[in-house]
Design an enzyme around this catalytic site. Structure first.
Site, short mmCIF file in Angstrom:
data_model
loop_
_atom_site.label_atom_id
_atom_site.label_comp_id
_atom_site.label_asym_id
_atom_site.label_seq_id
_atom_site.Cartn_x
_atom_site.Cartn_y
_atom_site.Cartn_z
N HIS A 126 -9.80 36.82 68.00
CA HIS A 126 -8.53 36.17 67.68
C HIS A 126 -7.45 36.46 68.70
O HIS A 126 -6.43 35.76 68.76
CB HIS A 126 -8.06 36.56 66.26
CG HIS A 126 -7.50 37.93 66.14
ND1 HIS A 126 -8.23 39.02 65.73
CD2 HIS A 126 -6.25 38.41 66.35
CE1 HIS A 126 -7.46 40.09 65.68
NE2 HIS A 126 -6.26 39.75 66.06
N ASP A 159 -15.46 38.58 65.00
CA ASP A 159 -14.15 38.79 65.62
C ASP A 159 -14.25 39.69 66.84
O ASP A 159 -13.43 40.60 67.02
CB ASP A 159 -13.12 39.33 64.64
CG ASP A 159 -11.69 39.15 65.16
OD1 ASP A 159 -11.48 38.22 65.95
OD2 ASP A 159 -10.81 39.95 64.80
N SER A 242 -4.47 44.64 68.00
CA SER A 242 -5.76 43.99 67.90
C SER A 242 -6.55 44.06 69.20
O SER A 242 -6.03 43.74 70.27
CB SER A 242 -5.57 42.51 67.53
OG SER A 242 -5.05 42.38 66.24
#
Length: 397
Positions: A126, A159, A242
């Site tokens: 992402h 992910d 992230s």
């Protein structure tokens, strides 16, 4: 759980949730920080910070001046031990990059780390998804070196993504050592490095709060969910962390920071930020995925060949009996079919791990590899049954 999103659509954080108080768009692009909000049951916590200082001041009440006493500066002469937080951070920071991704009218910031000496950087899908189709992607090191990069491969379900630096042939790249996430224990020390809200090189500490935490997450922008059997940590993780490394006390990577639980309890509720519930993809799984992405550009997923209800919670993963598209709930000739499972069966355990929902089942299956043998416990007509099956495989998202 939802992001890092919405449950079952196919936990995060750190898979990109909308940023807090987004600034005005630059150049027509919507600004986002890489961060996914995990959908797990959690209570909102209020955290407060107390600052501490060294030294003291004193003043005579009759005197307008003041007298201060400074520390003797002895800390400047102390060498930080290699296994201290300061020592580990000093060694790891040069191998962590801040990633800028632009494309599709959006821009965002996330984190990644050096995976090998060939210039591959591991991060979250992402974080780089907006730049995957002709967008712009850059990676900036702690010393200011900045490189253009390209996406090598992406795995939306896991992910995980791998990017590669361009024109970095002469660069000195030091891969971070990879630990063994299977040997992690609850209570082990953790160190997270990333760029929360764009603040590159931020280091936070905590412990492993839980293992095998089933998390489903997405970015809240209509993407399918990602699933993981996550490492939970209370190290402070925020949007922008992230894709960054979660290290152990030896400075080895044990996970990729991917998702957080939002204080608001869901997407669009409250401000996404750390409440001490962060989730990381175990590095053993991420390494398997990364290897496949580098070799073929496509992820490979283990499957059992059933369609399960992604909404029901608490009583296991129920194999649906009717599908909207006319497909078979149990794939003919697939692993589950060969093991005797049928539509309507409720899977309650996989290899001894309790299964309470469809997303939990997917998280646990994806923690294994295609070709592995696993045991299944399921109920049919109120009777408990057991079966053993060999996991199949599916290539691509």
């Amino acid at each position: 759980p939802g992001a890092p999103g919405t449950p079952g659509g196919g936990p995060a954080s750190p898979w990109g949730a909308p940023p807090v108080s987004p600034p005005a768009p630059e150049g027509g692009r919507k600004r986002r920080f890489g961060g996914l909000i995990a959908a797990v049951a959690a209570a909102a916590l209020l955290a407060g910070g107390v600052g501490t200082g060294v030294g003291y001041w004193a003043a005579d009440r009759t005197d307008r001046g003041s007298t201060t006493i400074s520390a003797d500066g002895s800390l400047d002469r102390v060498d930080r031990a290699p296994d201290s937080v300061a020592g580990i951070a000093a060694k790891a920071l040069p191998s962590v990059v801040t990633i800028q991704a632009e494309g599709g009218g959006e821009s965002g910031t996330g984190t990644g780390f050096v995976y090998d000496q060939q210039g591959h950087i591991m991060t979250n899908n992402h974080v780089v998804a907006s730049a995957a189709d002709g967008g712009e992607l850059t990676a900036t090191f702690s010393d200011g070196r900045k490189y253009d990069a390209e996406v090598v491969g992406r795995a939306q379900g896991y992910d995980v993504a791998v990017i590669k630096l361009k024109n970095a042939g002469g660069a000195k790249l030091t891969p971070l050592p990879l630990g063994n996430s299977d040997k992690v224990q609850v209570g082990d020390a953790t160190i997270a490095i990333g760029a929360p809200y764009g603040l590159s090189g931020t280091v936070t500490t905590g412990i492993v709060s839980a293992k095998n935490r089933p998390v489903a997450s997405s970015d809240g922008q209509g993407s399918k969910a990602s699933y993981m059997s996550a490492l939970q940590t209370d190290a402070s993780i925020n949007p922008g962390n992230s894709g960054g490394p979660l290290l152990n006390a030896e400075g080895a990577v044990i996970g990729i920071n991917s998702a957080i639980q939002s204080a608001g309890g869901g997407l669009g509720q409250g401000s996404p930020g750390s409440i001490g519930l962060g989730f990381a993809i175990p590095i053993n799984q991420a390494q398997r995925v990364g290897k496949a992405l580098i070799e073929t550009g496509e992820p490979v997923y283990p499957v059992i060949g059933v369609q399960v209800d992604l909404r029901a919670q608490g009583n296991g993963a129920r194999i649906i009996e009717d599908t909207d598209d006319g497909s078979e709930p149990v794939t003919p000739g697939g692993p589950a079919d060969k093991a005797g499972l049928k539509p309507g069966d409720v899977i309650t355990e996989l290899d001894g791990v309790s299964i309470d929902s469809g997303p939990t089942l997917i998280s646990e299956i994806w923690a294994h590899e295609p070709g592995e043998k696993v045991s299944i416990t399921y109920t049919r007509g109120g009777k408990e049954n057991e079966a053993e099956l060999t996991l199949g495989s599916r290539e691509g998202d």
